[in-house]
Design a protein around this motif. Sequence first.
Motif, short mmCIF file in Angstrom:
data_model
loop_
_atom_site.label_atom_id
_atom_site.label_comp_id
_atom_site.label_asym_id
_atom_site.label_seq_id
_atom_site.Cartn_x
_atom_site.Cartn_y
_atom_site.Cartn_z
N LEU A 744 44.81 95.29 21.42
CA LEU A 744 44.46 96.70 21.27
C LEU A 744 43.36 97.11 22.25
N GLY A 745 42.52 96.15 22.62
CA GLY A 745 41.50 96.45 23.63
C GLY A 745 42.09 96.69 25.02
N ASN A 746 43.24 96.13 25.28
CA ASN A 746 43.89 96.32 26.59
C ASN A 746 45.40 96.33 26.38
N PRO A 747 45.96 97.44 25.91
CA PRO A 747 47.39 97.47 25.55
C PRO A 747 48.34 97.37 26.75
N THR A 748 47.81 97.43 27.96
CA THR A 748 48.69 97.28 29.15
C THR A 748 48.76 95.83 29.62
N ASP A 749 48.07 94.93 28.93
CA ASP A 749 48.09 93.51 29.29
C ASP A 749 49.37 92.88 28.72
N ILE A 750 50.40 92.78 29.55
CA ILE A 750 51.71 92.32 29.08
C ILE A 750 51.63 90.86 28.64
N ALA A 751 50.89 90.04 29.35
CA ALA A 751 50.78 88.62 28.98
C ALA A 751 50.15 88.48 27.60
N ARG A 752 49.08 89.26 27.33
CA ARG A 752 48.44 89.20 26.03
C ARG A 752 49.37 89.74 24.94
N GLY A 753 50.14 90.79 25.28
CA GLY A 753 51.08 91.34 24.31
C GLY A 753 52.17 90.35 23.96
N ASN A 784 61.64 91.45 32.39
CA ASN A 784 62.90 91.28 31.69
C ASN A 784 62.73 90.53 30.37
N LYS A 785 61.72 89.68 30.31
CA LYS A 785 61.46 88.91 29.10
C LYS A 785 61.29 89.81 27.87
N VAL A 786 60.58 90.93 28.05
CA VAL A 786 60.33 91.83 26.93
C VAL A 786 61.63 92.43 26.41
N ILE A 787 62.49 92.88 27.34
CA ILE A 787 63.75 93.51 26.94
C ILE A 787 64.66 92.50 26.26
#
Length: 817
Positions: A744-753, A784-787
């Motif tokens: 939540l502190g950095n919602p654009t951090d895909i690796a953390r998400g 692509n991993k997310v999708i």
Amino acid sequence: MNSESISSSLPKKDRDIVAADTDALSSESLSGTTSVWKLLLVAAVPVVTVLTCGARAPWALATLALLVGTCILLMPPIGRIPLKVWVLPALALLLSLTFALPVVGELPDWRQALQRDFQIDTGNLHSPQPWTSSEKWILVTLVLVWMAFVISRGFADGERRIILRAMVVGLTAIAALAVWIKLRNVAGPSFWARDNLEPFQYGPFPNRNHFSGMCAVTGILAFVCTYDSFRRRHFGWVLFAICLAICFAALMLNTSRFGVVMFFAGCGGWMLTATLRSQSAHKMALFSSLFLIGTTFLLIFGQRIIQRFIGEGDVVATLASDGRLSLFGRVLKLIPEAPWMGWGIGNFDPIFNMLDGAPNTIYRASHPENDLLWFAAESGVPAALCMVLGIIVLAIQFGPWRPRNEKHNRRDRRLRNAAAISALAIVAQSLVDIPLHMLGLAVLFATLAGLGYNPHSLLPQPSSRRWLHVPAALFCFAAAILWISVARLTPLMPTDTYARQLYRGSTQMMIENRNAEALELINGAAIIRPLHWEIYFQRASIKLALGYSPQEALPDFARSRALEKYLTRFVAAEAQIWAIHHPPFAMAAYGEAIRRDRSSSQNYFYSAMEIARLHPELRSDARAMALKDPKLHLIFTLLSDGEEFSRELQALLTEHPELAIYNKAERLSLFQAWHAKADRSKLVRALQDKPAWLADGWSVLATDHALQGDFQSACKIAFDHLDPPFATSPPGNLSVDELNRLYLGNPTDIARGLQLYETLKLHDRIDEALQVLEELALLPSVPNKVIYEKALILNQKKEYAKSWETLQTYMNKISAS
């Protein structure tokens, strides 16, 4: 105090210099004193030729002839060249004149075919283009006359020094101008030749290797002039050192390997000859310093040259990789076609490319990358042998290998050796290139060979023969008048240069839409150069623009194809012209382009299909073209609709029932078209029965299930055949709350998400994991991993329709990438 006492009071090294200068002055009696402005005029001949004759404009050729004739008249020869030196080049020149002899017996088969089948008149002389051969012969004669003048003038050491210094300054100025033009990326003079195929080419010549050779030779001379001036305590050594630096910089910017080799080998060779009799260690130390400095600059700034040296293997591998060895072999195979008199000087390009049996659809061999092979092919083996022996005999007159009883001083040898080694460097380059066929370099070679010739080998000039220079000067002036008339477009004799002017003028007239005048000019060019395909191509284009019938233009296109059997780009251009003026002939032209270049056949066929789309009556022609190649038949099938598609599909499956001839992408394209345009059920059964087809067409089968509402089966097929994307790192020891706070502190951090997603999934918190994926999917450049993971979670939740929709997004992304 007299001069002897002054000399005796100097150190030994200075006494040697004074003595050498005295000897040099006394040696000038060999040729008498020559005014400085006359010597500068001699130096201007190679400099002006290099500067202006790259594109061989007629005014530049006239300038060269005027300069040579003027020098001969102002400075008559003071000695006679020995018979052994001039007889072989003169014999080679005479043998090359056989182009003007009539053919005894029948013409060669290829000439008969051109005259019989294409009405191309090649005459009955040995050269099929006698006007072209005549001008080339005049140019060769002019260069040899110039070399004979420089040799017979017998320049003394002081005169030779002035000429060489002036040449170095002039040629360095040309190199500096070329570097400035290259770095500023501006257009050079219009009279500089251009070759669009050379990405790093610059300078007055059409090829980087020629300019590199000029810079290397100038660098060698600049090095010697720097050393000579420094030894003479002359401040000019600073100027020549600057010239040396400019030439070396031009070499590095040029990226030609042979130029770098020429430069270092030439400097090293000169230092070696300079120490043969002097036992001088400081000269070798000087060259070693130069070598180290040059190597340092090469390592820092010459990365492109270094890459060309280390990236292509040894010398043989390099020659093989750029096609030289193959080209040498092909030329040697064709020389026996006319071994005694050749094809006629100036005829290599059209005849070789017509007879060569090794097709190249992209590049055209306009020369054999070797001066000797070029001369042998055009003038015959005897003429080439005479020329080679003549160069060897001439070289014997150079350098320190002359008899030891000569009385001239060491400084005389120093400058002569520099000129001789520079001339021999050009000869060495001619073994893997064509510098002696570049007028600027040929004149430069002739000048250096003349200056390197030992003047003490000249014979006394009898008073009865002192008028012989006059006919030579008159020949030069006559040649100058000829080229002036060509420049004024009122030629006294048709020449190859005039034909080129006519061709360029015709091109300009076409641009200005003055096609009637363009046709008149191109007709004149065709008479002088009947073996050049581009003339007939342009003439056919002009005829169509003027409204001639297709049948009147077609023979010229046929002539261009007959003369150039392998190049494809102009046949494709012909098809584009026909598409405008007469589309049925465009199909035949594209068929010829496909025959010549199979690697680009699909591109040409797509163009043909576009014409068939605009002109449906030509579709049968396109189909006939497609049936010759299964790949083209596939394209024709894919571009068909309705009953035609079904018919072509059946024909294709009958010919290739397993579709093994096609690759994965081609089979998938066919399955997709089949599913959209023909019997789907038949395709579905075939995919289910044939595992090889299913491996390529599973996406079509999955799509069919989805269209029928069976999203579960569609998702199962997709997950069974799709390769999952990269695996993410393990969740680690952080708790869900800690990971959620960091995310939540950095919602654009895909690796953390993704780490948070993996942890939630590990704790069976599927809904929360899916929510993280949906948030990540909204980010730009989502991996692509997310999708894929989103589709997988939706499939686990049995939301098959949403899972299939997500899978389609995933498949579209991977197919696009």
